[in-house]
Design a protein around this motif. Structure first.
Motif, PDB file in Angstrom:
ATOM      1  N   SER A   1       0.782  -1.237   0.095  1.00 41.94           N
ATOM      2  CA  SER A   1      -0.146   0.176   0.117  1.00 41.94           C
ATOM      3  C   SER A   1       0.798   1.269  -0.067  1.00 41.94           C
ATOM      4  CB  SER A   1      -1.269  -0.043   1.125  1.00 41.94           C
ATOM      5  OG  SER A   1      -0.365   0.090   2.373  1.00 41.94           O
ATOM      6  N   THR A   2       2.184   0.910  -0.029  1.00 41.74           N
ATOM      7  CA  THR A   2       3.136   2.294  -0.071  1.00 41.74           C
ATOM      8  C   THR A   2       3.072   2.908  -1.416  1.00 41.74           C
ATOM      9  OG1 THR A   2       4.265   1.276   1.726  1.00 41.74           O
ATOM     10  CG2 THR A   2       5.381   3.067   0.403  1.00 41.74           C
ATOM     11  N   ARG A   3       3.053   4.418  -1.509  1.00 40.94           N
ATOM     12  CA  ARG A   3       3.209   4.937  -2.692  1.00 40.94           C
ATOM     13  C   ARG A   3       4.467   4.992  -3.230  1.00 40.94           C
ATOM     14  NH1 ARG A   3      -0.311   6.982   0.531  1.00 40.94           N
ATOM     15  NH2 ARG A   3       1.120   8.289   1.442  1.00 40.94           N
ATOM     16  N   ILE A   4       4.916   4.840  -4.441  1.00 49.79           N
ATOM     17  CA  ILE A   4       6.079   4.864  -5.183  1.00 49.79           C
ATOM     18  C   ILE A   4       6.068   5.775  -6.191  1.00 49.79           C
ATOM     19  CG2 ILE A   4       7.916   3.374  -6.119  1.00 49.79           C
ATOM     20  CD1 ILE A   4       6.461   1.052  -4.741  1.00 49.79           C
ATOM     21  N   ILE A   5       6.961   6.418  -6.499  1.00 49.38           N
ATOM     22  CA  ILE A   5       7.283   7.308  -7.834  1.00 49.38           C
ATOM     23  C   ILE A   5       8.450   6.824  -8.527  1.00 49.38           C
ATOM     24  CG2 ILE A   5       5.798   9.061  -7.236  1.00 49.38           C
ATOM     25  CD1 ILE A   5       8.383  10.754  -6.531  1.00 49.38           C
TER      26      ILE A   5
ATOM     27  N   LEU B   1      11.706  14.424  -2.040  1.00 48.41           N
ATOM     28  CA  LEU B   1      11.211  14.942  -2.919  1.00 48.41           C
ATOM     29  C   LEU B   1       9.306  15.051  -2.680  1.00 48.41           C
ATOM     30  CD1 LEU B   1      11.347  16.527  -5.776  1.00 48.41           C
ATOM     31  CD2 LEU B   1      11.097  14.068  -6.960  1.00 48.41           C
ATOM     32  N   GLU B   2       9.185  16.406  -2.883  1.00 50.41           N
ATOM     33  CA  GLU B   2       7.438  16.541  -2.572  1.00 50.41           C
ATOM     34  C   GLU B   2       6.971  16.513  -3.859  1.00 50.41           C
ATOM     35  OE1 GLU B   2       4.501  19.586  -0.323  1.00 50.41           O
ATOM     36  OE2 GLU B   2       6.325  19.006   0.565  1.00 50.41           O
ATOM     37  N   VAL B   3       6.025  15.703  -4.230  1.00 49.18           N
ATOM     38  CA  VAL B   3       4.983  15.638  -5.348  1.00 49.18           C
ATOM     39  C   VAL B   3       3.641  15.589  -4.916  1.00 49.18           C
ATOM     40  CG1 VAL B   3       4.364  14.291  -7.212  1.00 49.18           C
ATOM     41  CG2 VAL B   3       7.000  14.416  -6.450  1.00 49.18           C
ATOM     42  N   GLU B   4       2.875  16.479  -5.310  1.00 47.47           N
ATOM     43  CA  GLU B   4       1.317  16.802  -5.019  1.00 47.47           C
ATOM     44  C   GLU B   4       1.197  16.474  -3.509  1.00 47.47           C
ATOM     45  OE1 GLU B   4      -0.371  13.831  -7.711  1.00 47.47           O
ATOM     46  OE2 GLU B   4       0.290  14.706  -9.394  1.00 47.47           O
ATOM     47  N   GLY B   5       1.961  17.053  -2.467  1.00 43.67           N
ATOM     48  CA  GLY B   5       1.683  17.106  -1.290  1.00 43.67           C
ATOM     49  C   GLY B   5       2.239  15.873  -0.607  1.00 43.67           C
ATOM     50  N   GLU B   6       2.693  15.090  -1.315  1.00 38.96           N
ATOM     51  CA  GLU B   6       3.186  13.881  -0.471  1.00 38.96           C
ATOM     52  C   GLU B   6       4.628  13.909  -0.616  1.00 38.96           C
ATOM     53  OE1 GLU B   6       2.951  10.713   1.596  1.00 38.96           O
ATOM     54  OE2 GLU B   6       1.235  11.099   0.466  1.00 38.96           O
ATOM     55  N   THR B   7       5.303  13.443   0.503  1.00 42.98           N
ATOM     56  CA  THR B   7       6.767  13.311   0.769  1.00 42.98           C
ATOM     57  C   THR B   7       7.286  11.953   0.405  1.00 42.98           C
ATOM     58  OG1 THR B   7       7.141  15.161   2.274  1.00 42.98           O
ATOM     59  CG2 THR B   7       8.770  13.847   2.262  1.00 42.98           C
ATOM     60  N   TYR B   8       8.461  11.904  -0.581  1.00 42.71           N
ATOM     61  CA  TYR B   8       8.834  10.636  -0.960  1.00 42.71           C
ATOM     62  C   TYR B   8      10.421  10.776  -0.645  1.00 42.71           C
ATOM     63  CZ  TYR B   8       4.730  10.115  -3.649  1.00 42.71           C
ATOM     64  OH  TYR B   8       3.391   9.697  -4.008  1.00 42.71           O
ATOM     65  N   VAL B   9      10.635   9.549   0.245  1.00 42.19           N
ATOM     66  CA  VAL B   9      12.114   9.375   0.191  1.00 42.19           C
ATOM     67  C   VAL B   9      12.787   8.916  -0.817  1.00 42.19           C
ATOM     68  CG1 VAL B   9      14.029   8.425   1.714  1.00 42.19           C
ATOM     69  CG2 VAL B   9      11.891   9.042   2.759  1.00 42.19           C
ATOM     70  N   LEU B  10      13.927   9.425  -1.456  1.00 46.62           N
ATOM     71  CA  LEU B  10      14.622   9.163  -2.679  1.00 46.62           C
ATOM     72  C   LEU B  10      15.423   7.596  -2.578  1.00 46.62           C
ATOM     73  CD1 LEU B  10      15.374  12.650  -4.121  1.00 46.62           C
ATOM     74  CD2 LEU B  10      13.331  11.102  -4.795  1.00 46.62           C
ATOM     75  N   PHE B  11      15.546   6.979  -3.531  1.00 42.80           N
ATOM     76  CA  PHE B  11      16.203   5.763  -3.224  1.00 42.80           C
ATOM     77  C   PHE B  11      16.946   5.434  -4.945  1.00 42.80           C
ATOM     78  CE2 PHE B  11      16.187   0.850  -3.355  1.00 42.80           C
ATOM     79  CZ  PHE B  11      17.609   0.886  -2.900  1.00 42.80           C
TER      80      PHE B  11
ATOM     81  N   LEU C   1      15.644   7.145 -10.991  1.00 42.35           N
ATOM     82  CA  LEU C   1      15.615   6.737  -9.465  1.00 42.35           C
ATOM     83  C   LEU C   1      14.221   6.429  -8.932  1.00 42.35           C
ATOM     84  CD1 LEU C   1      16.499   9.198  -7.071  1.00 42.35           C
ATOM     85  CD2 LEU C   1      16.732   9.910  -9.579  1.00 42.35           C
ATOM     86  N   LEU C   2      14.083   6.106  -7.797  1.00 37.63           N
ATOM     87  CA  LEU C   2      12.825   5.983  -7.165  1.00 37.63           C
ATOM     88  C   LEU C   2      12.629   6.898  -5.827  1.00 37.63           C
ATOM     89  CD1 LEU C   2      12.652   1.885  -6.630  1.00 37.63           C
ATOM     90  CD2 LEU C   2      11.332   3.201  -8.176  1.00 37.63           C
ATOM     91  N   GLY C   3      11.158   7.002  -5.656  1.00 39.32           N
ATOM     92  CA  GLY C   3      10.767   7.798  -4.446  1.00 39.32           C
ATOM     93  C   GLY C   3       9.826   6.940  -3.844  1.00 39.32           C
ATOM     94  N   VAL C   4       9.973   6.698  -2.430  1.00 42.73           N
ATOM     95  CA  VAL C   4       9.216   5.925  -1.902  1.00 42.73           C
ATOM     96  C   VAL C   4       8.437   6.659  -0.561  1.00 42.73           C
ATOM     97  CG1 VAL C   4       8.848   3.578  -0.195  1.00 42.73           C
ATOM     98  CG2 VAL C   4      10.508   3.958  -2.201  1.00 42.73           C
ATOM     99  N   ALA C   5       7.206   6.805  -0.302  1.00 37.85           N
ATOM    100  CA  ALA C   5       6.439   7.453   0.658  1.00 37.85           C
ATOM    101  C   ALA C   5       6.406   6.571   1.983  1.00 37.85           C
ATOM    102  CB  ALA C   5       4.916   7.750   0.209  1.00 37.85           C
TER     103      ALA C   5
END
Length: 93
Positions: A24-28, A51-61, A37-41
């Motif tokens: 259920s974790t959001r991934i970009i 990285l903040e995208v559409e109000g959600e913070t993603y940890v970069l990997f 690269l990836l971003g994982v919420a």
């Protein structure tokens, strides 16, 4: 095993692994010029690159190697692209 494949292939594979363990974790996927690269919420610690995208913070990997870059850390080149807005984001469903 042979550390072959380009950055987008490795990011897709890693994204699939994250999805398998955290369904259920959001991934970009973050696309830079000549790199991906990836971003994982997930909950970040202060030193994580985010990285903040559409109000959600993603940890970069960046799982691409050949150097082992810790989760939440990115290269200086990647930081420059992000700080200048030279990236695109795709949500992984």
């Amino acid at each position: 095993m042979q550390n072959r494949g380009d950055c987008d292939s490795k990011a897709v594979l890693t994204g699939a692994l994250v999805r398998a363990f955290l369904p259920s974790t959001r991934i970009i996927m973050v696309f830079l010029p000549h790199h991906a690269l990836l971003g994982v919420a997930i909950n970040a610690v202060p030193e994580d690159e985010k990285l903040e995208v559409e109000g959600e913070t993603y940890v970069l990997f960046d799982p691409t190697g050949p150097a082992l870059i810790p989760f939440g850390d990115i290269s200086d080149d990647t930081k420059r692209y992000l700080s200048t807005g030279r990236y695109q984001v795709e949500h992984i469903d």
